[in-house]
Design a protein around this motif. Structure first.
Motif, PDB file in Angstrom:
ATOM      1  N   GLN A   1       8.395  -9.613 150.074  1.00 39.39           N
ATOM      2  CA  GLN A   1       7.317  -9.278 150.749  1.00 39.39           C
ATOM      3  C   GLN A   1       7.781  -8.043 151.819  1.00 39.39           C
ATOM      4  OE1 GLN A   1       5.923 -12.539 153.156  1.00 39.39           O
ATOM      5  NE2 GLN A   1       4.400 -11.241 154.216  1.00 39.39           N
ATOM      6  N   TYR A   2       9.023  -8.008 152.097  1.00 39.93           N
ATOM      7  CA  TYR A   2       9.373  -7.167 153.464  1.00 39.93           C
ATOM      8  C   TYR A   2      10.429  -5.892 152.675  1.00 39.93           C
ATOM      9  CZ  TYR A   2       7.430 -10.537 156.772  1.00 39.93           C
ATOM     10  OH  TYR A   2       6.463 -11.515 157.255  1.00 39.93           O
ATOM     11  N   LEU A   3      10.260  -4.789 153.391  1.00 42.41           N
ATOM     12  CA  LEU A   3      11.272  -3.837 153.351  1.00 42.41           C
ATOM     13  C   LEU A   3      12.419  -4.127 154.332  1.00 42.41           C
ATOM     14  CD1 LEU A   3       8.744  -0.690 153.407  1.00 42.41           C
ATOM     15  CD2 LEU A   3       9.472  -1.847 151.589  1.00 42.41           C
ATOM     16  N   PRO A   4      13.405  -3.633 153.848  1.00 44.84           N
ATOM     17  CA  PRO A   4      14.540  -3.913 154.750  1.00 44.84           C
ATOM     18  C   PRO A   4      14.805  -2.991 155.949  1.00 44.84           C
ATOM     19  CG  PRO A   4      15.257  -2.308 152.806  1.00 44.84           C
ATOM     20  CD  PRO A   4      13.758  -2.640 152.661  1.00 44.84           C
ATOM     21  N   PHE A   5      14.815  -3.621 157.020  1.00 45.83           N
ATOM     22  CA  PHE A   5      14.619  -3.300 158.497  1.00 45.83           C
ATOM     23  C   PHE A   5      15.911  -2.183 158.660  1.00 45.83           C
ATOM     24  CE2 PHE A   5      15.376  -3.111 162.927  1.00 45.83           C
ATOM     25  CZ  PHE A   5      14.306  -2.796 163.545  1.00 45.83           C
ATOM     26  N   HIS A   6      17.026  -2.746 158.536  1.00 44.02           N
ATOM     27  CA  HIS A   6      18.139  -1.764 158.676  1.00 44.02           C
ATOM     28  C   HIS A   6      18.465  -0.590 157.927  1.00 44.02           C
ATOM     29  CE1 HIS A   6      19.255  -5.944 160.082  1.00 44.02           C
ATOM     30  NE2 HIS A   6      20.229  -5.527 160.623  1.00 44.02           N
ATOM     31  N   ALA A   7      17.970  -0.552 156.879  1.00 42.39           N
ATOM     32  CA  ALA A   7      17.692   0.565 155.775  1.00 42.39           C
ATOM     33  C   ALA A   7      16.821   1.470 156.214  1.00 42.39           C
ATOM     34  CB  ALA A   7      17.443   0.128 154.448  1.00 42.39           C
TER      35      ALA A   7
END
Length: 397
Positions: A206-212
């Motif tokens: 569902q989500y995109l990787p925040f750190h990246a």
């Protein structure tokens, strides 16, 4: 426990300190054994390492209150600040829910200990990049501490926008590489709050990787795969936070839409709407030119005509902001575009593609050559170098 109490009394009466000490140790072990039994935690006696091991098991049980953890530390003479730090790491990393109130309670007990800010910063680095709730909680804690680390105010705004978006593409090779390299390093150093790097967490669906997304080298690659006409509205504010230009986003959305619908069916209205969002005249014209080339089949003649009409409007608008000399040039070019569109609508385009143009020719290629010259002249008249067009001609991001 009764026998231990008798032994304690005996040791006190006889003055045998060793008997008293041993009896008190056994009494303490027995007392804690009974208390922990209801939480299904086994009591182990022995050296300090065994005592700490029991505490580690207690930390994993959400039913055990913080006060009980503190009492255990006190009874076994363990450093409370150190053990509470470990407790926070376990709660934050392993508890699926209910961690917020416990962390806040522990922070309240610790007061203004210097390492709290560092703890939250380290926890953010180690956190699951797809766990937006946990990341948001940590950013809120840093914000409440008045910390500038991790720019909590700005990143909370970014995170809230990311929460409103559900990804449409599968994780790219760039994303997989980032995740495995980052998490593998943390696991190797014993610092990861994620148990395995073998597969992406379930939230990645569902989500995109925040750190990246905070890394310049990976942010554009990850966002670019998500850009389509139906996602651009939500992603543009996110891209702005990540310092990715709207021109880049709209251009990639057009390219992705054509790539996803290679068999046809691209909505010309969606394409024109994306072109309209591009503020830079040269990039907008390049996008129109590239899009017109993609509508290369005879059945797409009407769509091609609409794109060229859009280019005509863009050129007229640009002409109004140019000097007299440049304006005359652009007006002449728009007159030609108007003639091209009308001719195309009236007589139709031949299905043979013109060399280098990608647009079907009309009567020996005169119209196609004119279109090619027209777009080149628009760049010249507006003072823009031809190299801008490479974005769409060669498909470079």
């Amino acid at each position: 426990q009764g026998v231990c109490q008798l032994a304690i009394c005996y040791g006190c009466i006889t003055g045998d300190c060793e008997v008293t000490r041993l009896a008190r140790d056994y009494y303490r072990h027995a007392s804690w054994g009974r208390r922990l039994e209801q939480y299904k935690v086994s009591m182990v006696t022995g050296e300090k390492s065994a005592v700490v091991k029991v505490l580690g098991a207690m930390m994993k049980e959400s039913a055990i209150p913080v006060t009980m953890i503190l009492q255990y530390c006190k009874d076994y003479c363990l450093d409370q600040d150190e053990m509470l730090g470990r407790y926070m790491a376990v709660v934050l990393g392993e508890w699926p829910r209910g961690y917020q109130s416990v962390i806040q309670e522990v922070v309240g007990l610790l007061g203004t200990t210097e390492w709290i800010e560092k703890f939250f910063c380290d926890a953010l680095e180690k956190a699951n990049p797809y766990d937006y709730d946990r990341i948001g909680f940590l950013l809120e804690q840093l914000k409440s501490l008045g910390s500038e680390e991790w720019s909590p105010t700005e990143n909370l705004l970014l995170l809230n926008r990311l929460k409103q978006y559900s990804r449409v593409s599968t994780p790219s090779q760039c994303e997989l590489q980032f995740y495995h390299e980052h998490i593998s390093y943390l696991i190797d150093t014993g610092n990861s709050l994620i148990m395995s790097d073998q597969q992406l967490p379930s939230q990645s669906k569902q989500y995109l990787p925040f750190h990246a997304l905070l890394e310049t080298t990976t942010a554009e690659s990850i966002i670019s795969a998500e850009l389509y006409p139906h996602t651009i509205k939500v992603l543009l504010p996110i891209a702005e936070e990540l310092q990715i230009s709207s021109e880049t986003c709209c251009g990639l959305a057009i390219k992705n839409e054509f790539a996803a619908r290679q068999g046809g069916g691209v909505s010309v209205d969606s394409v024109i709407e994306l072109i309209s969002k591009i503020d830079d005249f040269s990039v907008a014209i390049s996008a129109a030119k590239w899009s017109a080339k993609q509508f290369s089949q005879p059945k797409d003649a009407d769509k091609r005509a609409k794109v060229l009409q859009k280019a005509q409007v863009l050129a007229k608008n640009q002409a109004s902001s140019l000097s007299c000399t440049k304006r005359d040039s652009v007006c002449g070019i728009t007159t030609f575009l108007h003639a091209v569109v009308n001719t195309g609508e009236r007589e139709g385009f031949d299905s043979t593609p013109a060399v280098d143009s990608g647009i079907p020719v009309h009567h020996g290629g005169a119209v196609a050559d004119g279109i090619q010259h027209c777009f080149a002249s628009l760049h010249t008249a507006s003072g823009v170098h031809w190299s801008v067009d490479i974005i769409f001609v060669h498909g470079c991001p």
